[in-house]
Design an enzyme around this catalytic site. Structure first.
Site, PDB file in Angstrom:
ATOM      1  N   SER A 136       0.780  -1.176   0.016  1.00  0.00           N
ATOM      2  CA  SER A 136      -0.077  -0.032  -0.079  1.00  0.00           C
ATOM      3  C   SER A 136       0.936   1.243   0.069  1.00  0.00           C
ATOM      4  CB  SER A 136      -1.156   0.129   1.222  1.00  0.00           C
ATOM      5  OG  SER A 136      -0.313  -0.490   2.272  1.00  0.00           O
ATOM      6  N   HIS A 157      -3.628  -3.955  -5.685  1.00  0.00           N
ATOM      7  CA  HIS A 157      -3.762  -3.324  -4.503  1.00  0.00           C
ATOM      8  C   HIS A 157      -4.963  -3.184  -4.084  1.00  0.00           C
ATOM      9  CE1 HIS A 157      -3.582   0.280  -1.615  1.00  0.00           C
ATOM     10  NE2 HIS A 157      -3.220  -1.088  -0.963  1.00  0.00           N
ATOM     11  N   GLU A 169      -6.824  -1.775  -7.347  1.00  0.00           N
ATOM     12  CA  GLU A 169      -5.861  -0.910  -8.164  1.00  0.00           C
ATOM     13  C   GLU A 169      -4.848  -1.802  -8.925  1.00  0.00           C
ATOM     14  OE1 GLU A 169      -5.906   3.266  -5.341  1.00  0.00           O
ATOM     15  OE2 GLU A 169      -4.507   1.882  -5.188  1.00  0.00           O
ATOM     16  N   ASN A 207      -5.650   6.022  -1.664  1.00  0.00           N
ATOM     17  CA  ASN A 207      -5.099   6.548  -0.600  1.00  0.00           C
ATOM     18  C   ASN A 207      -4.673   8.089  -0.791  1.00  0.00           C
ATOM     19  OD1 ASN A 207      -5.693   4.496   0.952  1.00  0.00           O
ATOM     20  ND2 ASN A 207      -3.523   3.496   0.752  1.00  0.00           N
TER      21      ASN A 207
HETATM   22  N1  LIG Z   1      -4.381  -4.590   6.380  1.00  0.00           N
HETATM   23  C1  LIG Z   1      -4.656  -3.552   5.430  1.00  0.00           C
HETATM   24  O1  LIG Z   1      -5.641  -2.947   5.595  1.00  0.00           O
HETATM   25  C2  LIG Z   1      -4.019  -3.483   4.125  1.00  0.00           C
HETATM   26  C3  LIG Z   1      -4.718  -2.867   3.019  1.00  0.00           C
HETATM   27  C4  LIG Z   1      -4.043  -2.799   1.933  1.00  0.00           C
HETATM   28  C5  LIG Z   1      -2.851  -3.411   1.831  1.00  0.00           C
HETATM   29  N2  LIG Z   1      -2.124  -3.984   2.598  1.00  0.00           N
HETATM   30  C6  LIG Z   1      -0.669  -4.535   2.419  1.00  0.00           C
HETATM   31  O2  LIG Z   1      -0.878  -5.972   2.379  1.00  0.00           O
HETATM   32  C7  LIG Z   1       0.271  -6.664   2.916  1.00  0.00           C
HETATM   33  C8  LIG Z   1      -0.090  -7.511   4.110  1.00  0.00           C
HETATM   34  O3  LIG Z   1      -0.884  -6.879   4.908  1.00  0.00           O
HETATM   35  P1  LIG Z   1      -1.609  -7.667   6.145  1.00  0.00           P
HETATM   36  O4  LIG Z   1      -2.405  -6.342   6.775  1.00  0.00           O
HETATM   37  O5  LIG Z   1      -2.329  -8.642   5.398  1.00  0.00           O
HETATM   38  O6  LIG Z   1      -0.450  -8.299   6.940  1.00  0.00           O
HETATM   39  P2  LIG Z   1      -0.436  -9.328   7.944  1.00  0.00           P
HETATM   40  O7  LIG Z   1       0.404  -9.043   9.118  1.00  0.00           O
HETATM   41  O8  LIG Z   1      -1.971  -9.519   8.570  1.00  0.00           O
HETATM   42  O9  LIG Z   1      -0.147 -10.661   7.358  1.00  0.00           O
HETATM   43  C9  LIG Z   1       1.184 -10.798   6.828  1.00  0.00           C
HETATM   44  C10 LIG Z   1       1.471 -12.426   6.671  1.00  0.00           C
HETATM   45  O10 LIG Z   1       2.621 -12.374   5.779  1.00  0.00           O
HETATM   46  C11 LIG Z   1       3.444 -13.535   6.278  1.00  0.00           C
HETATM   47  N3  LIG Z   1       5.050 -13.084   6.020  1.00  0.00           N
HETATM   48  C12 LIG Z   1       5.558 -12.162   6.650  1.00  0.00           C
HETATM   49  N4  LIG Z   1       6.873 -12.142   5.766  1.00  0.00           N
HETATM   50  C13 LIG Z   1       6.646 -13.120   4.869  1.00  0.00           C
HETATM   51  C14 LIG Z   1       7.747 -13.802   3.991  1.00  0.00           C
HETATM   52  N5  LIG Z   1       8.756 -13.248   3.727  1.00  0.00           N
HETATM   53  N6  LIG Z   1       7.074 -14.785   3.211  1.00  0.00           N
HETATM   54  C15 LIG Z   1       5.881 -15.573   3.384  1.00  0.00           C
HETATM   55  N7  LIG Z   1       5.047 -15.079   4.406  1.00  0.00           N
HETATM   56  C16 LIG Z   1       5.375 -13.971   5.013  1.00  0.00           C
HETATM   57  C17 LIG Z   1       3.255 -13.350   7.886  1.00  0.00           C
HETATM   58  O11 LIG Z   1       3.489 -14.516   8.515  1.00  0.00           O
HETATM   59  C18 LIG Z   1       1.694 -13.065   7.980  1.00  0.00           C
HETATM   60  O12 LIG Z   1       0.906 -13.981   8.008  1.00  0.00           O
HETATM   61  C19 LIG Z   1       1.226  -5.483   3.186  1.00  0.00           C
HETATM   62  O13 LIG Z   1       1.953  -5.172   2.274  1.00  0.00           O
HETATM   63  C20 LIG Z   1       0.159  -4.311   3.541  1.00  0.00           C
HETATM   64  O14 LIG Z   1       0.764  -2.976   3.260  1.00  0.00           O
HETATM   65  C21 LIG Z   1      -2.636  -3.987   3.825  1.00  0.00           C
END
Ligand SMILES: NC(=O)c1ccc[n+]([C@@H]2O[C@H](COP(=O)([O-])OP(=O)(O)OC[C@H]3O[C@@H](n4cnc5c(N)ncnc54)[C@H](O)[C@@H]3O)[C@@H](O)[C@H]2O)c1
Length: 539
Positions: A136, A157, A169, A207
C-alpha cells in the site's frame, strides 16, 4: 480492452478471455486470506503460502467459515462451498508455485522483504509468471528493481476487508510491461471486483485521493475554526450530493482507521510528493499520535470509547442534530429581525429563506441597526475580509454557508460565522433566525471557506490533480473513490455537481486570503471551469 459499464458505473472487461487462472498467494494474513478467498470464489485455483507455521492453514479455516456463513444466509449453496474449498490449497514451499500464472504477495510491508521474496520466486517460476504486490505504500518500481525481469512485476492493491471492498488498483511501475497489465486486468475481470488502472505514484489512487478530507479538517481545527465534533456534524449533516452525504465525519473516520496508521500515511505521502503543500499534515495529528490517542483501538482518539459503553463515543462525542455547541437556543422573537441580504449570484433563495423563517428584509445595511444583521454568503472568503472589502458594518455582519443550499427541503444543518468584530447580539439573532424551523445551526469562528467549502474544494482539488498527472482515467478516479472511500460521489463528480466555477472561485479566494499554496487551483480544474466543461472531460 473494451469495457462495459454497469448501473453502478463499474466498468468491467467484456472481452476478457473466460479462463481459470492458477494463482499463488504469499502471505496469509488479513489481506492474503481475503485475496485467496476472492480468487477461489472466482474459479481460479489458489495456492497459499505463509512463512509462519500454520498461518496458511488458519487462513483456510477462516475462509471456509466465511463461505459457510454465506451458505447459511443462502448466498452460496453447499456445492459452491465444497467447490471453492477444492480450489484452495496450502503449500509449504515457494517452489510449489512454479506453475502459477500470477503470484500475489501480501507479506510484511518492507521493501527488502518483498524484493527478496520476488528474487526467490524468480528462481522457481517460468518466464510467463506475473509477480504482483499488494503493497500500500512502497513503490512498485522499487520492488521490481531487484528482479531479473521487472516487466512481469505490477501492483495489485486490494482493500480491507477484501471480499467486501470490491475495488482493486492495478498498478503499472516504470518498467511493467503492457502484457502484464493486460493479464492482471483479465484476472481481475474474473472476480467480483472492479479493476482500475493506476500509475505507480505515492498512495496510488485511492489513498492519494483520500488526502483532502481528513487533512483539511485537521487544518480547520488547527486554525481554531470549530471543534472536532462540530466539523464531523457539519460534514455528515450539511453536505448533500445526489448520491447522499458522508457517512462518517473526518474525525470519526480517523478514529476508525487509527492515527497510528493514518498519521504515518499522511506524512509519507506528503514527503514522497516532495512536500506538496496540498498534502501538508497537521501538528494536531502528530501530537495526538505521539500521545497514543489512536482512536477506537485504544479506547480514545478524537472521541472516547469506554468499554462499558459498548465502544460508543462518550462525552465529547458529536453533537446531536439540533443541539450543537453553538446552536441557537431561542426561536426568532416576536418582532421580525431586520436582515440586509448581500447575496451574490451563488446564493439565490437566501432572501426567501430569511422571509420564510420570520425575518424582515431590510433595504440597506443601515436599516439593520436596530437588533438586526447583515447577511453575507461568501465563497472562499472569510467574513471579516468580505465585510471590509465591501464597506459593510463588521459589527453586524454574519456569514452563512451556501455551498449546499441552506433553504433546500431536508436541510439538516446550517453553518454561520461572524467577523472577528461581530456583536454577540447580532450573531445570536442570526443563529436564532436560522434555527427557527428546527434545523441545527453550527456557529464557527471566522474561516476562509467555512468548513464544507474548504474541505470539499480540497477533495476536488486533489482529485483533479490526480487526473492532471494521468495517474488514472477521470471516470476511474470517481469509481475508485466511491468504492474505496465510500464517498457519496467521486471528486470530479462532486466538482461537477457543485459547479467547477464555484470550486475554482472557492480555491482562488482561499488562496488569495491565506497566501498558502496548498489552495492554489490546478490546471485541470481551472481549464475546465473556465470553459464550462465537466471535470470528467479528458484531453
Ligand atoms: N491490512 C490492510 O488494511 C492492508 C490494506 C491494503 C494493503 N495492505 C498490504 O498488504 C500486505 C499484507 O498486509 P496484512 O495486513 O495482510 O499483514 P498481516 O500481518 O496480517 O499478514 C502478513 C502475513 O505475511 C506473512 N509473512 C511475512 N513475511 C513473509 C515472507 N517473507 N514470506 C511469506 N510470508 C510472510 C506473515 O506470517 C503474515 O501471516 C502489506 O504489504 C500491507 O501493506 C494491507
Amino acid at each position: 480492452m473494451e469495457h462495459d459499464t454497469s448501473p453502478s458505473g463499474i466498468s468491467r472487461p467484456v472481452s476478457a478471455p473466460v479462463r481459470n487462472f492458477q494463482v499463488g498467494v504469499v502471505g496469509a494474513g488479513v489481506m492474503g486470506r481475503g485475496i485467496a478467498q476472492v480468487m477461489a470464489q472466482a474459479g481460479s485455483s489458489v495456492l497459499l503460502f505463509d512463512a509462519a507455521p500454520q498461518a496458511a492453514g488458519r487462513a483456510v479455516d477462516a475462509v471456509r467459515q466465511a463461505w459457510e456463513r454465506l451458505a447459511e444466509k443462502g448466498r452460496l449453496d453447499a456445492d459452491d462451498v465444497a467447490a471453492n474449498l477444492s480450489r484452495l490449497t496450502v503449500v509449504d514451499t515457494l517452489a510449489a508455485m512454479s506453475q502459477c500464472d500470477v503470484i500475489i504477495e501480501a507479506i510484511v510491508e518492507r521493501l527488502d522483504a518483498k524484493q527478496s521474496l520476488f528474487g526467490e520466486l524468480e528462481k522457481v517460476v517460468g518466464a510467463e509468471t506475473i509477480l504482483a504486490t499488494n503493497t500500500s505504500s512502497l513503490s512498485v518500481a522499487a520492488i521490481a528493481a531487484a528482479c531479473q525481469h521487472p516487466g512481469r512485476v505490477a501492483g495489485l492493491h486490494f482493500f480491507n476487508p477484501v471480499p467486501l471492498m470490491r475495488i482493486v488498483e492495478i498498478i503499472g511501475g516504470a518498467r511493467t510491461s503492457a502484457q502484464t497489465l493486460q493479464k492482471l486486468k483479465a484476472l481481475v475481470g474474473t472476480t467480483s471486483h472492479a479493476g482500475v488502472e493506476v500509475q505507480d505514484t505515492p498512495g496510488f489512487l485511492i489513498n492519494h485521493a483520500g488526502r483532502g478530507y481528513t487533512t483539511e479538517a485537521l487544518r480547520a481545527v488547527q486554525e481554531g475554526v470549530a471543534s472536532f465534533a462540530e466539523v464531523d456534524a457539519i460534514m455528515r449533516e450539511q453536505v448533500r450530493f445526489t448520491g447522499g452525504g458522508f457517512r462518517l465525519g473526518p474525525f470519526e473516520l480517523l478514529d476508525l482507521t487509527g492515527l497510528d496508521v493514518s498519521q504515518p500515511v499522511m506524512e509519507s505521502i506528503y514527503r514522497q510528493f516532495y512536500d506538496e503543500p496540498r498534502f501538508r499534515p497537521s501538528v494536531i495529528g502528530a501530537q495526538r499520535a505521539a500521545a497514543g490517542l489512536y482512536g477506537r483501538k485504544t479506547g480514545e482518539g478524537f472521541y472516547r470509547y469506554p468499554a462499558e459503553a459498548g465502544g460508543k463515543a462518550a462525552a465529547g462525542g458529536p453533537p446531536a442534530s439540533g443541539a450543537s455547541a453553538g446552536s441557537a437556543s431561542a426561536a426568532a422573537g416576536q418582532v421580525p429581525v431586520p436582515v440586509f441580504v448581500v447575496a451574490e449570484d451563488h446564493a439565490p433563495g437566501l432572501s426567501d429563506l430569511v422571509r420564510r423563517l420570520g425575518g424582515r428584509l431590510a433595504a440597506s445595511a443601515a436599516d439593520t441597526a436596530d437588533g438586526g444583521f447583515v447577511l453575507i454568503a461568501p465563497l472562499g472568503d472569510d467574513a471579516s475580509s468580505y465585510a471590509a472589502q465591501r464597506g459593510l458594518p463588521a459589527q453586524r455582519t454574519v456569514a452563512i454557508d451556501t455551498l449546499f443550499d441552506p433553504a433546500q427541503a431536508g436541510c439538516r444543518r446550517r453553518s454561520l460565522m461572524p467577523t472577528v468584530a461581530t456583536d454577540p447580539a447580532a450573531l445570536q439573532a442570526a443563529a436564532a433566525l436560522f434555527a427557527a424551523d428546527g434545523v441545527a445551526v453550527s456557529v464557527l469562528r471566522d474561516s476562509t471557506g467555512f468548513i464544507t467549502q474548504r474541505i470539499v474544494a480540497m477533495i476536488v482539488s486533489v482529485g483533479t490533480e490526480i487526473a492532471q498527472q494521468r495517474i488514472a482515467k477521470p471516470a476511474d478516479i470517481d469509481l475508485a473513490v466511491r468504492a474505496g472511500l465510500g464517498y457519496p460521489a467521486g471528486p470530479l463528480g462532486m466538482g461537477d455537481e457543485l459547479g467547477p466555477r464555484r470550486i475554482l472561485r472557492i480555491l482562488e479566494a482561499i488562496h488569495a486570503n491565506t497566501g498558502d499554496p496548498r489552495y492554489r487551483p490546478g490546471a485541470w480544474l481551472r481549464r475546465r471551469a473556465l470553459l464550462d466543461l465537466s471535470l470528467l472531460v479528458d484531453d
